[in-house]
Design a protein around this motif. Structure first.
Motif, PDB file in Angstrom:
ATOM      1  N   ASN A   1    -175.003  -9.321 -43.801  1.00  0.00           N
ATOM      2  CA  ASN A   1    -175.785 -10.008 -42.777  1.00  0.00           C
ATOM      3  C   ASN A   1    -174.922 -10.439 -41.598  1.00  0.00           C
ATOM      4  OD1 ASN A   1    -178.436 -10.391 -42.228  1.00  0.00           O
ATOM      5  ND2 ASN A   1    -178.683 -12.292 -43.389  1.00  0.00           N
ATOM      6  N   THR A   2    -174.056  -9.530 -41.148  1.00  0.00           N
ATOM      7  CA  THR A   2    -173.123  -9.855 -40.075  1.00  0.00           C
ATOM      8  C   THR A   2    -173.228  -8.837 -38.940  1.00  0.00           C
ATOM      9  OG1 THR A   2    -171.330  -8.562 -41.075  1.00  0.00           O
ATOM     10  CG2 THR A   2    -171.482 -10.907 -41.678  1.00  0.00           C
ATOM     11  N   MET A   3    -172.666  -9.235 -37.805  1.00  0.00           N
ATOM     12  CA  MET A   3    -172.565  -8.368 -36.636  1.00  0.00           C
ATOM     13  C   MET A   3    -171.104  -8.312 -36.197  1.00  0.00           C
ATOM     14  SD  MET A   3    -175.920  -9.585 -34.433  1.00  0.00           S
ATOM     15  CE  MET A   3    -175.354 -11.244 -34.130  1.00  0.00           C
ATOM     16  N   THR A   4    -170.614  -7.107 -35.919  1.00  0.00           N
ATOM     17  CA  THR A   4    -169.271  -6.943 -35.384  1.00  0.00           C
ATOM     18  C   THR A   4    -169.371  -6.674 -33.887  1.00  0.00           C
ATOM     19  OG1 THR A   4    -168.428  -6.053 -37.465  1.00  0.00           O
ATOM     20  CG2 THR A   4    -167.139  -5.609 -35.489  1.00  0.00           C
ATOM     21  N   LEU A   5    -168.687  -7.497 -33.100  1.00  0.00           N
ATOM     22  CA  LEU A   5    -168.752  -7.393 -31.656  1.00  0.00           C
ATOM     23  C   LEU A   5    -167.477  -6.769 -31.097  1.00  0.00           C
ATOM     24  CD1 LEU A   5    -170.377 -10.219 -32.573  1.00  0.00           C
ATOM     25  CD2 LEU A   5    -170.996 -10.058 -30.171  1.00  0.00           C
ATOM     26  N   ALA A   6    -167.503  -6.412 -29.809  1.00  0.00           N
ATOM     27  CA  ALA A   6    -166.367  -5.719 -29.205  1.00  0.00           C
ATOM     28  C   ALA A   6    -165.153  -6.628 -29.038  1.00  0.00           C
ATOM     29  CB  ALA A   6    -166.771  -5.137 -27.849  1.00  0.00           C
ATOM     30  N   GLY A   7    -165.371  -7.950 -29.028  1.00  0.00           N
ATOM     31  CA  GLY A   7    -164.268  -8.899 -28.889  1.00  0.00           C
ATOM     32  C   GLY A   7    -164.533 -10.161 -29.679  1.00  0.00           C
TER      33      GLY A   7
END
Length: 376
Positions: free
Chosen positions: A265-271
């Motif tokens: 239930n996570t999101m990986t962002l560009a920074g």
């Protein structure tokens, strides 16, 4: 500065579009293209035949910018011979140094600092923490040395990106250092996106992985806002990035979601998205994006002593999705500001690197138009 430009579409050979005499002396050859085409070893050999003494840097994209055109699924080539200045190309792979901060420090320290004016990065874009990479450079960078660049793209597939100066490799970070007393390089960025909805606080995160907002699973909240568009994640996230403000007095940073993990239930962002920062959703229109590109160009031109001879544009894939059939309008708007005599190249990216206007420190941005302007 002597510049030759060419384009390649599909299996067709390169077609020279400017600078017919491409007998350049040890040029820097920037090749931006569709990932599928860059995976073909014959492409590198084809470029090498055109420029046997060239120093070749290739990067995969979500669209190629050349002159006033945006290519779809093609390859753009810009070869530059510096007549008064020189450059140096360094590389590292995330498999060699799996800590982005240390990787940035190591790459910067490989450059001779005498007369070094600027470093331009063409970096792996699918898994790297771009803000940590920049932080590594910033930790050892000398103030009068500029830094800008972009994270490579893979259209809206988010499968893998390539950056290389030999054979195609994942995980490559290429740094180009520019040297010379007469060299003038300026860089700037601007977005044109507007925050909307409630402001929430990041209550759990680790580096560029976002777990919770206001104590609730971040991915659940994000899907709730997207509604039916949640089925199209992560592509649909490009239309609704996050505005992240770390401190009240800081400029907000825009962050695009690269991947989601339904299991955790996570999101990986560009920074990076640090705990305690405030977050809002953002949206934009075609007109806002075009106006933002114009503002970015004006910022890059501010204070310049000479007209730019070369412009490298790095714009975000999310802007391209909003613009759709009108994508070239933001490039045309930039050219109307910097001048039609400037050779223009660049690509649509997964992240852009440049300082805020009037600032020295480089930052990772998403959803911006970024310019790096050169003259010698």
């Amino acid at each position: 500065m002597k510049i030759t430009q060419a384009i390649k579409e599909g299996k067709q050979p390169f077609k020279i579009i400017s600078g017919e005499n491409h007998d350049l002396k040890e040029p820097l050859v920037l090749v931006f293209g569709n990932r599928y085409l860059l995976e073909d070893d014959n492409l590198f050999n084809e470029v090498k035949k055109l420029f046997p003494n060239g120093h070749i840097v290739l990067g995969s994209t979500a669209g190629e910018i050349i002159d006033d055109t945006v290519l779809e699924g093609g390859v753009s080539l810009t070869a530059i011979e510096f007549e008064k200045c020189h450059f140096s190309v360094k590389r590292k792979n995330v498999s060699e140094i799996d800590n982005e901060l240390l990787l940035g420090q190591t790459l910067f320290n490989e450059f001779s600092k005498e007369n070094l004016k600027h470093i331009f990065l063409v970096s792996e874009g699918s898994s790297i923490n771009g803000s940590a990479l920049i932080e590594g450079f910033e930790g050892v960078r000398i103030n009068n040395i500029g830094l800008s660049g972009g994270l490579c793209g893979d259209d809206d597939r988010f499968e893998k990106t390539l950056a290389y100066n030999e054979n195609a490799k994942e995980g490559e970070v290429i740094a180009i250092g520019f040297y010379g007393e007469s060299l003038e390089i300026t860089s700037a960025n601007y977005g044109g996106w507007t925050p909307f909805g409630p402001e929430r606080i990041i209550t759990k995160s680790k580096n560029n992985i976002l777990y919770e907002l206001d104590g609730q699973p971040a991915l659940d909240l994000y899907k709730k806002y997207l509604g039916e568009k949640a089925k199209e994640l992560p592509t649909s996230a490009l239309l609704y990035p996050l505005s992240v403000r770390v401190n009240e007095n800081d400029e907000p940073l825009v962050r695009t979601i690269l991947t989601i993990d339904d299991t955790s239930n996570t999101m990986t962002l560009a920074g990076d998205v640090p705990e305690g920062a405030s977050v809002q959703l953002m949206m934009s229109t075609v007109d806002d994006i075009v106006d933002g590109a114009s503002t970015a160009a004006q910022y890059a031109m501010n204070g310049r002593e000479n007209k730019p001879e070369l412009a490298i544009l790095v714009s975000c894939v999310g802007r391209k999705l909003v613009m759709d059939q009108r994508t070239e309008e933001e490039v045309e708007e930039v050219i109307s500001v910097i001048g039609t005599d400037t050779a223009v190249t660049g690509f649509y990216s997964y992240g852009e690197m440049a300082p805020f206007a009037g600032k020295d420190a480089c930052r990772l941005h998403n959803q911006t138009m970024t310019l790096t302007l050169f003259s010698e």
